[in-house]
Design an enzyme around this catalytic site. Structure first.
Site, short mmCIF file in Angstrom:
data_model
loop_
_atom_site.label_atom_id
_atom_site.label_comp_id
_atom_site.label_asym_id
_atom_site.label_seq_id
_atom_site.Cartn_x
_atom_site.Cartn_y
_atom_site.Cartn_z
N ARG A 108 84.07 73.90 24.44
CA ARG A 108 84.74 73.00 23.37
C ARG A 108 85.81 73.60 22.69
NH1 ARG A 108 81.54 70.27 25.73
NH2 ARG A 108 80.35 68.36 24.99
N SER B 29 79.02 63.90 19.94
CA SER B 29 78.31 65.13 19.41
C SER B 29 79.00 65.56 17.95
CB SER B 29 78.20 66.09 20.29
OG SER B 29 77.64 65.80 21.66
N GLU C 108 81.97 69.88 15.69
CA GLU C 108 82.65 69.88 16.80
C GLU C 108 83.88 68.94 16.40
OE1 GLU C 108 80.88 68.66 20.68
OE2 GLU C 108 82.67 67.20 20.66
N1 EPU Z 1 67.36 67.17 22.30
C1 EPU Z 1 66.57 67.00 21.14
N2 EPU Z 1 66.52 65.64 20.35
C2 EPU Z 1 67.75 65.01 20.45
C3 EPU Z 1 68.83 65.23 21.25
C4 EPU Z 1 68.80 66.29 22.20
O1 EPU Z 1 65.34 67.34 21.21
O2 EPU Z 1 67.96 64.08 19.53
C5 EPU Z 1 67.43 68.14 22.90
C6 EPU Z 1 66.52 67.93 24.35
O3 EPU Z 1 65.73 68.87 24.71
C7 EPU Z 1 67.38 67.69 25.40
C8 EPU Z 1 68.49 68.87 25.03
O4 EPU Z 1 68.52 68.67 23.62
O5 EPU Z 1 66.94 68.21 26.53
C9 EPU Z 1 69.89 68.23 25.42
O6 EPU Z 1 70.21 67.34 25.08
P1 EPU Z 1 71.50 66.24 26.00
O7 EPU Z 1 71.26 66.28 27.24
O8 EPU Z 1 71.65 64.95 25.05
O9 EPU Z 1 72.81 67.21 25.59
P2 EPU Z 1 73.09 67.74 24.34
O10 EPU Z 1 73.27 69.44 24.26
O11 EPU Z 1 72.55 67.32 22.95
C10 EPU Z 1 75.77 68.11 25.12
C11 EPU Z 1 77.03 67.73 24.85
C12 EPU Z 1 77.30 66.14 25.00
C13 EPU Z 1 77.08 65.99 26.41
C14 EPU Z 1 75.68 66.38 27.03
C15 EPU Z 1 75.59 66.25 28.44
C16 EPU Z 1 77.83 69.40 23.05
C17 EPU Z 1 77.97 69.54 21.55
N3 EPU Z 1 77.36 68.03 23.40
O12 EPU Z 1 74.96 67.48 24.29
O13 EPU Z 1 78.86 65.95 24.74
O14 EPU Z 1 77.24 64.72 26.85
O15 EPU Z 1 75.42 67.64 26.55
O16 EPU Z 1 76.05 67.21 28.82
O17 EPU Z 1 77.93 70.24 23.89
C18 EPU Z 1 80.19 65.31 23.05
O18 EPU Z 1 80.56 66.53 23.04
O19 EPU Z 1 80.84 64.47 21.95
C19 EPU Z 1 79.02 64.92 23.88
C20 EPU Z 1 78.33 63.83 23.73
#
Ligand code: EPU
Length: 339
Positions: A165, A239, A335
């Site tokens: 990012r 995010s 972010e």
């Molecule tokens: N999780 C939780 N609770 C929640 C959300 C997430 O426990 O409410 C945990 C779970 O263990 C899950 C893990 O977090 O397995 C990862 O969650 P998710 O796959 O939703 O991805 P993220 O790490 O929360 C990142 C990006 C997103 C992107 C997704 C998918 C960042 C800051 N965010 O989110 O990007 O869509 O991965 O690759 O890196 C954005 O930047 O606006 C965005 C949506």
């Protein structure tokens, strides 16, 4: 090209926050952008460049300067072989429209980045990424206008200094350049990225046996629609925080205390922890505070339920940061850009 005064920015930010701009202009070509920047009335004023407004939080009611909405369009094939294609895309194209276009043409490389809100010009600013893919993997170069001199410059992939990012445009060159077009190298022979667990599960649930760029895009859209609120219905900027990277030793110590903590090794010494998990553990998921809240399906997303002020979202973000810091000793970094 018309410059208007005292314009509401509510429909130009996906959080749906009300803020007004002293001057507002839409530019459809690089020449128009050049002209407005050279105009002596606007030259001395602060400038704010908006793409899709999907990564900003207006914390002030009034922007005392010129807001420039980039509407430079166009998708052109620059080079094509049997294996690959190089596209040049106007900065004002809607990101997902570009993804759909490439999928229809059978080009591979952007399908995992389906449905990310925002424009093409904003995408390299923060090296957008999702489901195991970042834009830097297909990014060739970009053209940007230097605000001070009005000169165009091409930046190669290396010169953009992409990180998680991150790019040079958020740091050393912040506010100095306006991106006008972006080039991508895409493959005509599909290369599938399905390592992200949720993609495989979703493809299975959807009964898709044979992989294709279209199938992956559909799976990604399905996951995003099920977890992330649609800004047209509930204001949000995706995010709100970045996923923090913490030293391995700190991660091991936390794991001893919280065995369920997820983590992804990003380098020999660092582990990336999902901020959504940390926020959920602190009890914030689904919480409503006045007109603001933490989304019930994804704790990393802060929302505006209607008429929230930017300051209220900021206050909520600070509360969330405080609880995560107190409980886990981890500082969350936004972010989203505060303006
Ligand atoms: N999780 C939780 N609770 C929640 C959300 C997430 O426990 O409410 C945990 C779970 O263990 C899950 C893990 O977090 O397995 C990862 O969650 P998710 O796959 O939703 O991805 P993220 O790490 O929360 C990142 C990006 C997103 C992107 C997704 C998918 C960042 C800051 N965010 O989110 O990007 O869509 O991965 O690759 O890196 C954005 O930047 O606006 C965005 C949506």
């Amino acid at each position: 090209m018309t410059v208007t005064e005292n314009v509401s920015l509510k429909s130009f930010n996906t959080f749906g926050i009300e803020a007004r701009a002293r001057y507002f202009v839409r530019v459809q070509t690089t020449a128009e952008l050049h002209d407005v920047l050279a105009n002596p009335v606007y030259r001395p004023l602060p400038k704010l460049v908006l793409g899709g407004g999907s990564n900003v939080l207006f914390i002030n009611d009034f922007f005392d300067g010129l807001v420039i909405k980039i509407d430079i369009k166009g998708i052109t094939v620059l080079e094509e072989t049997q294996q690959s294609v190089r596209l040049e895309v106007g900065a004002g194209e809607v990101w997902h429209d570009l993804v759909v276009h490439t999928i229809e043409k059978g080009y591979s490389g952007l399908e995992n980045l389906s449905l990310i809100p925002g424009t093409v010009g904003a995408a390299p600013m923060q090296n957008i990424g999702a489901y195991g893919v970042e834009i830097k993997e297909t990014f060739d170069s970009l053209e940007a206008l230097h605000v001070e001199s009005g000169e165009s410059r091409r930046f190669t992939n290396a010169e953009c200094r992409f990180g998680y990012r991150e790019s040079v445009f958020k740091h050393e060159l912040k506010g100095q350049y306006i991106i006008t077009s972006v080039r991508f190298n895409l493959s005509k022979i599909p290369v599938f990225h399905t390592s992200y667990g949720a993609i495989q599960d979703t493809l299975r649930e959807m009964g898709i046996g044979e992989l294709s760029v279209k199938a992956i895009s559909e799976a990604v859209c399905h996951i995003r629609r099920s977890k992330l609120p649609d800004p047209a219905q509930i204001g949000n900027a995706g995010s709100f925080f970045k996923n923090p990277e913490i030293p391995k030793a700190q991660f091991e110590a936390l794991k001893a205390q919280y065995p369920g903590i997820p983590g992804y090794v990003t380098s020999p010494d660092f582990v990336k922890v999902p901020a959504g998990w940390l926020i959920e553990q602190c009890g914030w998921k689904g919480k409503v505070v006045g007109a603001t809240g933490v989304h019930k399906m994804q704790a990393l997303v802060l929302v505006n339920y209607g008429d929230a002020k930017g300051q209220e979202i900021k206050a909520l973000a600070e509360e969330v940061q405080r609880s995560v810091q107190e409980r886990f000793g981890i500082r969350l970094t936004p972010e989203v850009n505060f303006l």
